[in-house]
Design a protein around this motif. Sequence first.
Motif, PDB file in Angstrom:
ATOM      1  N   LEU A  45      45.001  36.501  29.270  1.00 53.72           N
ATOM      2  CA  LEU A  45      44.944  35.386  30.222  1.00 53.72           C
ATOM      3  C   LEU A  45      44.209  35.786  31.495  1.00 53.72           C
ATOM      4  CD1 LEU A  45      48.523  33.872  29.967  1.00 53.72           C
ATOM      5  CD2 LEU A  45      46.383  32.728  29.436  1.00 53.72           C
ATOM      6  N   PHE A  46      44.538  36.969  32.004  1.00 53.36           N
ATOM      7  CA  PHE A  46      43.871  37.441  33.214  1.00 53.36           C
ATOM      8  C   PHE A  46      42.377  37.588  32.986  1.00 53.36           C
ATOM      9  CE2 PHE A  46      42.211  40.987  35.748  1.00 53.36           C
ATOM     10  CZ  PHE A  46      42.382  40.455  37.022  1.00 53.36           C
ATOM     11  N   ARG A  47      42.006  38.174  31.846  1.00 51.09           N
ATOM     12  CA  ARG A  47      40.588  38.360  31.527  1.00 51.09           C
ATOM     13  C   ARG A  47      39.872  37.005  31.414  1.00 51.09           C
ATOM     14  NH1 ARG A  47      41.244  42.321  28.372  1.00 51.09           N
ATOM     15  NH2 ARG A  47      41.855  41.130  26.549  1.00 51.09           N
ATOM     16  N   HIS A  48      40.529  36.045  30.754  1.00 52.34           N
ATOM     17  CA  HIS A  48      39.963  34.702  30.607  1.00 52.34           C
ATOM     18  C   HIS A  48      39.779  34.039  31.981  1.00 52.34           C
ATOM     19  CE1 HIS A  48      39.428  30.592  29.160  1.00 52.34           C
ATOM     20  NE2 HIS A  48      40.368  30.234  30.013  1.00 52.34           N
ATOM     21  N   PHE A  49      40.835  34.091  32.801  1.00 49.61           N
ATOM     22  CA  PHE A  49      40.780  33.488  34.130  1.00 49.61           C
ATOM     23  C   PHE A  49      39.671  34.123  34.966  1.00 49.61           C
ATOM     24  CE2 PHE A  49      42.182  33.504  38.624  1.00 49.61           C
ATOM     25  CZ  PHE A  49      42.167  32.146  38.854  1.00 49.61           C
ATOM     26  N   ARG A  50      39.629  35.439  34.986  1.00 48.01           N
ATOM     27  CA  ARG A  50      38.629  36.161  35.770  1.00 48.01           C
ATOM     28  C   ARG A  50      37.203  35.830  35.310  1.00 48.01           C
ATOM     29  NH1 ARG A  50      37.400  42.312  35.821  1.00 48.01           N
ATOM     30  NH2 ARG A  50      36.540  42.523  37.886  1.00 48.01           N
ATOM     31  N   GLU A  51      37.009  35.755  34.003  1.00 46.90           N
ATOM     32  CA  GLU A  51      35.683  35.434  33.474  1.00 46.90           C
ATOM     33  C   GLU A  51      35.262  34.020  33.867  1.00 46.90           C
ATOM     34  OE1 GLU A  51      33.808  34.509  29.170  1.00 46.90           O
ATOM     35  OE2 GLU A  51      34.902  36.415  29.330  1.00 46.90           O
ATOM     36  N   LYS A  52      36.163  33.074  33.739  1.00 45.54           N
ATOM     37  CA  LYS A  52      35.832  31.684  34.066  1.00 45.54           C
ATOM     38  C   LYS A  52      35.557  31.511  35.565  1.00 45.54           C
ATOM     39  CE  LYS A  52      36.127  30.279  29.907  1.00 45.54           C
ATOM     40  NZ  LYS A  52      34.910  30.118  29.153  1.00 45.54           N
ATOM     41  N   VAL A  53      36.374  32.137  36.414  1.00 46.18           N
ATOM     42  CA  VAL A  53      36.150  32.056  37.856  1.00 46.18           C
ATOM     43  C   VAL A  53      34.829  32.732  38.205  1.00 46.18           C
ATOM     44  CG1 VAL A  53      36.978  32.818  40.117  1.00 46.18           C
ATOM     45  CG2 VAL A  53      38.568  31.834  38.488  1.00 46.18           C
ATOM     46  N   LEU A  58      29.205  32.411  39.886  1.00 41.16           N
ATOM     47  CA  LEU A  58      27.817  32.729  39.556  1.00 41.16           C
ATOM     48  C   LEU A  58      26.951  31.478  39.563  1.00 41.16           C
ATOM     49  CD1 LEU A  58      26.072  35.145  38.781  1.00 41.16           C
ATOM     50  CD2 LEU A  58      26.664  34.722  36.411  1.00 41.16           C
ATOM     51  N   LEU A  59      27.415  30.418  38.930  1.00 39.26           N
ATOM     52  CA  LEU A  59      26.657  29.168  38.910  1.00 39.26           C
ATOM     53  C   LEU A  59      26.555  28.576  40.309  1.00 39.26           C
ATOM     54  CD1 LEU A  59      25.136  26.992  37.402  1.00 39.26           C
ATOM     55  CD2 LEU A  59      27.328  25.938  36.828  1.00 39.26           C
ATOM     56  N   GLY A  60      27.652  28.618  41.066  1.00 38.85           N
ATOM     57  CA  GLY A  60      27.628  28.118  42.436  1.00 38.85           C
ATOM     58  C   GLY A  60      26.636  28.880  43.300  1.00 38.85           C
ATOM     59  N   LEU A  61      26.601  30.198  43.156  1.00 43.17           N
ATOM     60  CA  LEU A  61      25.638  31.010  43.918  1.00 43.17           C
ATOM     61  C   LEU A  61      24.197  30.662  43.552  1.00 43.17           C
ATOM     62  CD1 LEU A  61      27.339  34.517  43.934  1.00 43.17           C
ATOM     63  CD2 LEU A  61      26.785  33.125  45.923  1.00 43.17           C
ATOM     64  N   THR A  93      21.666  36.770  45.891  1.00 41.05           N
ATOM     65  CA  THR A  93      21.106  37.288  44.645  1.00 41.05           C
ATOM     66  C   THR A  93      21.825  38.569  44.233  1.00 41.05           C
ATOM     67  OG1 THR A  93      18.961  36.316  45.180  1.00 41.05           O
ATOM     68  CG2 THR A  93      18.984  38.042  43.504  1.00 41.05           C
ATOM     69  N   PHE A  94      22.118  39.437  45.195  1.00 43.95           N
ATOM     70  CA  PHE A  94      22.861  40.667  44.903  1.00 43.95           C
ATOM     71  C   PHE A  94      24.244  40.332  44.351  1.00 43.95           C
ATOM     72  CE2 PHE A  94      25.877  43.960  46.252  1.00 43.95           C
ATOM     73  CZ  PHE A  94      25.362  45.039  45.557  1.00 43.95           C
ATOM     74  N   LEU A  95      24.914  39.361  44.968  1.00 47.03           N
ATOM     75  CA  LEU A  95      26.227  38.945  44.472  1.00 47.03           C
ATOM     76  C   LEU A  95      26.128  38.402  43.049  1.00 47.03           C
ATOM     77  CD1 LEU A  95      27.760  37.228  47.624  1.00 47.03           C
ATOM     78  CD2 LEU A  95      28.554  39.325  46.540  1.00 47.03           C
ATOM     79  N   SER A  96      25.110  37.577  42.794  1.00 45.76           N
ATOM     80  CA  SER A  96      24.913  37.028  41.456  1.00 45.76           C
ATOM     81  C   SER A  96      24.680  38.147  40.450  1.00 45.76           C
ATOM     82  CB  SER A  96      23.716  36.077  41.429  1.00 45.76           C
ATOM     83  OG  SER A  96      23.959  34.953  42.221  1.00 45.76           O
TER      84      SER A  96
END
Length: 142
Positions: A45-53, A58-61, A93-96
Motif C-alpha cells: 500500500l505504501f509503495r502504491h501510494f508513494r508511486e501514485k503521488v 511529476l505530471l504537475g511539475l 526539471t531537476f525535481l522531475s
Amino acid sequence: MAFAEWVSMAARLFEGAGVAVMVVGTVFSAVSVPLRLRRETRESLFRHFREKVGRSILLGLELLVAADIIRTVSEEPTLQGVLVLGLIVLIRTFLSFTLAVELEGHWPWKSAELKLKGLKQEEPRASAQRPGEAPQGPEGGR
C-alpha cells in the motif's frame, strides 16, 4: 485581448492545471489506500501510494515547466527575468528528473536499454521453435 494577455492567461491556466494535478492526484492516491487495505500488505500500500503521488507531482511539475516556458513569450526579456526563469525551470526539471529516477528505479536513458534487454530475452523462446513445429507453451509443450 492582446497577444501578451492571452499568452499570460494560458501560462496561468497551465500553472493552475499543474497544481490541480498534484492536489487531485494526491487526494485520489489517499482515497485508494483504504479501498486496497484488505487486499494488499501495508508495504505494498505504501509503495502504491508513494508511486501514485510521485507520478502526480511529476505530471504537475511538467505542467509548471510548460507554464514557465509559455510565460517567456509574453514577458519582456530582462536579464533578471531570464535568470529567475532559468533557475525555476532548472529546479523544476531537476525535481522531475529525480522523481522519475526514484519511481522507475533507473536512469531515464536506461529505459530503452532495459526494454531492448527484455526483448532480447524473449527472442530465444520464439526462435527455438523449428519450422513446422507447433508453438510451445510455458511448460514446453511436451
